[in-house]
Design a protein around this motif. Sequence first.
Motif, PDB file in Angstrom:
ATOM      1  N   ALA A 150       0.853  -1.299  -0.155  1.00 21.42           N
ATOM      2  CA  ALA A 150      -0.066  -0.071   0.145  1.00 21.42           C
ATOM      3  C   ALA A 150       0.844   1.273  -0.156  1.00 21.42           C
ATOM      4  O   ALA A 150       1.940   1.259   0.687  1.00 21.42           O
ATOM      5  N   GLY A 151       0.272   2.231  -0.526  1.00 17.18           N
ATOM      6  CA  GLY A 151       0.874   3.512  -0.635  1.00 17.18           C
ATOM      7  C   GLY A 151       1.280   4.043  -2.151  1.00 17.18           C
ATOM      8  O   GLY A 151       1.793   3.213  -3.017  1.00 17.18           O
ATOM      9  N   PRO A 152       1.091   5.262  -2.650  1.00 26.70           N
ATOM     10  CA  PRO A 152       1.278   5.771  -3.777  1.00 26.70           C
ATOM     11  C   PRO A 152       2.835   6.225  -4.095  1.00 26.70           C
ATOM     12  O   PRO A 152       3.062   6.457  -5.100  1.00 26.70           O
ATOM     13  N   HIS A 153       3.457   6.307  -2.907  1.00 28.60           N
ATOM     14  CA  HIS A 153       5.052   6.815  -3.301  1.00 28.60           C
ATOM     15  C   HIS A 153       5.876   5.553  -3.606  1.00 28.60           C
ATOM     16  O   HIS A 153       5.740   4.193  -3.257  1.00 28.60           O
ATOM     17  N   ARG A 154       7.178   6.029  -3.477  1.00 26.89           N
ATOM     18  CA  ARG A 154       8.350   5.025  -3.683  1.00 26.89           C
ATOM     19  C   ARG A 154       8.398   4.317  -2.703  1.00 26.89           C
ATOM     20  O   ARG A 154       8.570   2.855  -2.926  1.00 26.89           O
ATOM     21  N   LEU A 155       8.366   4.595  -1.657  1.00 29.41           N
ATOM     22  CA  LEU A 155       8.517   3.867  -0.317  1.00 29.41           C
ATOM     23  C   LEU A 155       7.109   3.526   0.038  1.00 29.41           C
ATOM     24  O   LEU A 155       6.331   4.354   0.517  1.00 29.41           O
TER      25      LEU A 155
END
Length: 100
Positions: free
Chosen positions: A82-87
């Motif tokens: 989960a999550g929209p960013h690189r990390l």
Amino acid sequence: MRDRWTCSSSTGTCTSTRTAVPGIAAPADEEFGVPVIGVAKTAFRSATHAIPVLRGKSVRPLQVTAIGLAPDEAARIVRTMAGPHRLPDALRRVDRLSRE
């Protein structure tokens, strides 16, 4: 046989060389007996076996290694976290907490 869905993620590498020299996350495999996924934000020269994983709109890949499961499976897990960013969100939180 280990439960393939039980794993630990770490902001470090599991193995640092192709010959499996233990990396910073490797002791968790021995201690807890579960697969460990190592995620590094920067590439280590000796970790030539790490799988680069691009997430979000980033052009800088995360470097993924694993102990106890196939490296391609570890990369797939990190790619779909989960999550929209690189990390991924969970790793971003762990990274932040480890610095406090």
